[in-house]
Design an enzyme around this catalytic site. Sequence first.
Site, PDB file in Angstrom:
ATOM      1  N   GLY A  68      -0.387  -6.008  -2.133  1.00 49.54           N
ATOM      2  CA  GLY A  68       0.895  -6.676  -2.004  1.00 49.54           C
ATOM      3  C   GLY A  68       0.999  -7.404  -0.673  1.00 49.54           C
ATOM      4  CG  ASN A  76      -1.731   5.017  -0.563  1.00 46.33           C
ATOM      5  OD1 ASN A  76      -1.742   6.197  -0.892  1.00 46.33           O
ATOM      6  ND2 ASN A  76      -2.003   4.042  -1.404  1.00 46.33           N
ATOM      7  CB  SER A 114      -4.729   2.699   0.871  1.00 47.26           C
ATOM      8  OG  SER A 114      -4.552   1.313   0.904  1.00 47.26           O
ATOM      9  CB  SER A 115      -6.801  -0.041  -3.781  1.00 49.69           C
ATOM     10  OG  SER A 115      -6.622   0.902  -4.802  1.00 49.69           O
ATOM     11  CD  GLU A 129      -1.872  -5.404   3.607  1.00 49.02           C
ATOM     12  OE1 GLU A 129      -2.313  -4.509   2.860  1.00 49.02           O
ATOM     13  OE2 GLU A 129      -2.492  -5.833   4.614  1.00 49.02           O
ATOM     14  CB  THR A 147      -4.229   3.224  -7.334  1.00 54.74           C
ATOM     15  OG1 THR A 147      -4.641   2.237  -6.386  1.00 54.74           O
ATOM     16  CG2 THR A 147      -5.450   3.895  -7.930  1.00 54.74           C
ATOM     17  CB  SER A 189      -0.898   0.002   1.240  1.00 54.99           C
ATOM     18  OG  SER A 189      -1.696   1.162   1.272  1.00 54.99           O
ATOM     19  N   GLY A 190       0.621   2.154  -0.932  1.00 61.53           N
ATOM     20  CA  GLY A 190       1.415   3.374  -1.026  1.00 61.53           C
ATOM     21  C   GLY A 190       2.565   3.290  -2.002  1.00 61.53           C
TER      22      GLY A 190
END
Length: 973
Positions: free
Chosen positions: A395, A172, A175-176, A397, A127, A122-123
């Site tokens: 991704g 992020n 973040s999605s 985590e 996206t 994330s980040g």
Amino acid sequence: MLNCDRLQRRKARVNMEGALVARDQVGIQDFVLLDSITSETAFLDNLKKRFNENLIYTYIGTLLVSVNPYKELGIYTKKQMENYMGVNFFELPPHIYALADNAYHTMLTEMNNHFILISGESGAGKTEASKRILQFYAVSCPSTSLLDRARDRMLVSNPVLEAFGNAKTLKNDNSSRFGKYMDIQFNREGEAVGGHILSYLLEKSRVVYQNHGERNFHIFYQLVEGGEEETLRLLGLERNCQHYCYLVQVRTAKEPSDLKISCIPVSKALFVLGFSEKETEYLFGIIGSILHLGNVQFEADSKGYAHPLTACCILLQLLGVHVQVLQEALTFKKIEAKTEEVGPFSVDHAIYARDALTKALYDRTFTWLVNKINESLENKDSTKKTVIGLLDIYGFEVFYVNSFEQFCINYCNEKLQQLFIQLTLKSEQEEYEAEDIEWEPVQFFNNRIICDLVEQRHSGIISILDEECMRPGEATDLTFLERLEERLGNHPHFVTHRLADQKTRKTMDRGDFRLLHYAGEVTYCVVGFIDKNNDLLYRNIKDVSSIQFLTQDLFPQVATQFKSSLMGLTKILTAKEPWYVRCLKSNEDKQPGRFDHVLVRHQVKYLGLMEHLRVRRAGFAYRRRYEVFLHRYKPLCPATWPHWRGVPADGVERILKHLGYSEDEYKMGRTKIFIRHPRTLFAIEDAYEICKHELGTCLFTSKKEVHVKVTGYMTRHQAATTDNSEYLTFVRHNYLTRLKDHLPKTVLDKSTWLTPPPVVKEVREFVHRLTDGHILPPQLQLKGLTSELFKGKKDSYPQSVSRPFVDTRLSEQDINMRVLQMIRHERIKYSIPVVKYDRNGFKPRPRQLILTQTAAYLVEEAKMKQRIEYRSLKGDRSVSGSLSSGLMGLKGWRHGDLVLQCDHLFEAVTKLCVVANKRNIVKVVQGSIKFDIQPGKEGFVDFGSGQEAMAYKAKNGHLMVVSASLWCGCCRC
């Protein structure tokens, strides 16, 4: 005009190979060229060196590594897009546009489906990468008003999904919180005509709870802070997020500065997507209802139970107006409430029930939204389409506390890593086989043991979790942990606090289990696993007759649903050609220009980049098409500079031998040169740089010589001087050089010789005499080979000598377009019509025999019937030599030999030997031909003469070939 624009773009491009020389200043732009492929330090140093120069993209072969710079770099302009349109993948420096363009053009050329897998923490910029690819296709693909509408809908689907599926997290601001796979559909002309979206594992728990410093989904703030006054009034909302419990559980230290808080762009996007005004109102109504639900409070009566009116009726009053509208998506039916049926709720139970209902409501709303977007993107034209899929997935985590969500996410990454290695190995092995290069096995970690640990039926973690959720009696997170210990206690990749050694126990709590993933160890806390896997609306709520839920709320469980979704996704991906984008965060604080070595190393490990590099470097570090390599490095060899007139592969080999490289340092494939070590390529590049400077010096010097040559020209008819002697020497050399490349095709041709200047008339006469006596043009070279093969062995050979060979017997117009597309990369060398006899009944069938630089093809209209690779043709082949039947048997096909007949036998066999570069594959024999009908079963061809030429199956089961005159025999090669 188009060609002019393309020419200008090409002139403006910087050749990718030229950037090799700058490796000491800006690192290496393809990790495959690293000297040490096992050194993580060298990998990171190269990343940092490029990052410091604002070069955020680097390749590992065709995989793109992207490091988030957290600043604008000005590399996504329309001009940049134009520069990368239609170029070779390695022609320009690494860029996401290069990957997008090559995926697109490969799809169009090969008419197959592709996908681009975008992964990272994330980040890291996943996206953003997905949006850049969509924007590139929006600009680069052909467009019409109808196509523009499809393109616009695909583009605006992103901000809508971001509003409802993205949120600010610690890592992020955007973040999605769900996985997304989007197919972009293209027609045969390469026009984007439609799309389809699949979503995975929405983090619906975020609606009711956010960690410290994080926020709810964007849409709630966009509605409250940016909604129109009338909308807020109708929904009974106030323009203050602090008034809603679901938005103020924890305060964020810093609000996202660049986050658009207005819901007007979302409303406009919904309009473009075809949502009606009523549907948009209902959608925002659901969001408003959720905010009201979060504010419902419960009071206990004298028995400690929450009052039924508070616990249930208020919920129904709040939801009644809006839920009935989306009952198709939410599967709710409005019935009169019977509050007396509600069982006793404690206050805690009531809060739990409220939050469970809220999560289900938001989850189904999101699913309905995705389905509506898909209806908008759907292309109902039934003609065949190809697709490029974009997979933007979470991704790997690893947090301080890892729960059920991280377990599912990391399981997803484990499956994708398994697929990734399989597809990469498969792709590498297929390229080696296609190029006739021996495959060298690669050592890599096979993570199937971990995938089985999680997903195996009956014995995997997911199955054990489901069993615990469904068994009679009270199941808890700790009883689940006990079951894991009983069933998996001996697994090498699983450990718990109780099973661990003394040292490991100090790093774990009693409620933890630890998995050794491909990327490293992750410790999971079992608290919440049972509830999150059940994901039930509180059991007593289903007894309230005012709301009915589908039975799917009970089964299957969340982890099993997710596992099934992953299986479906894997099936989708394995049917497509893969491209990869791996996104990395440069630092945790989103600071421009800061490269955190420890953090990046962590991501490199968890994304499996070193593993991919080892697979990609299996054997050979560098491979390029012969034409590309020759074009760049031809100045390094006198024989190839300035122009090489022969086959590109021969020119490349001349260069490498001239530079003194041994055969163990490179291999010659069918269409590509393979170089084993980076140092070899860098040495070639260094030699090229030296040569380039020398050429520049020569050009500078030649300007000084212009005056001398002009003077020499003006005095060429005068007595010999230094100036005109040098000029006349130049004229003679220039003429002979041009003459070498323009010799007549036949010795009888006296009219097409280059007209010589007066100073070399005697040279022309000498060359005439020399040609008549010794030098053989290509036609005579072929005839010479035919003589070696057939002279004295076939009766009709003498009559064939005077008949000239032609380049080919079929033009491209005679060959089906689909066949041309399938073999376009192999270059057709010769083709001829033939008759093929079935191996069993000997029924004659018209075919085309096509010889490419790689293989011989037997074609029936648009169908490839047989393919025989030249490497399968070996010595001791046979050609009958008694009669002129024009028949040949072709060995090498795995299902049996091919029996063919053609009108230009000597020409076809000679061309086959030349193209296959094998002269020992023909052996002329007398009498019958023996051939393999299939492996282990033999057939025969007999020959005779008669009044009429014919071929038929004789009583003895042989193929009988009858000639009407004294024939030259039949051949088998």
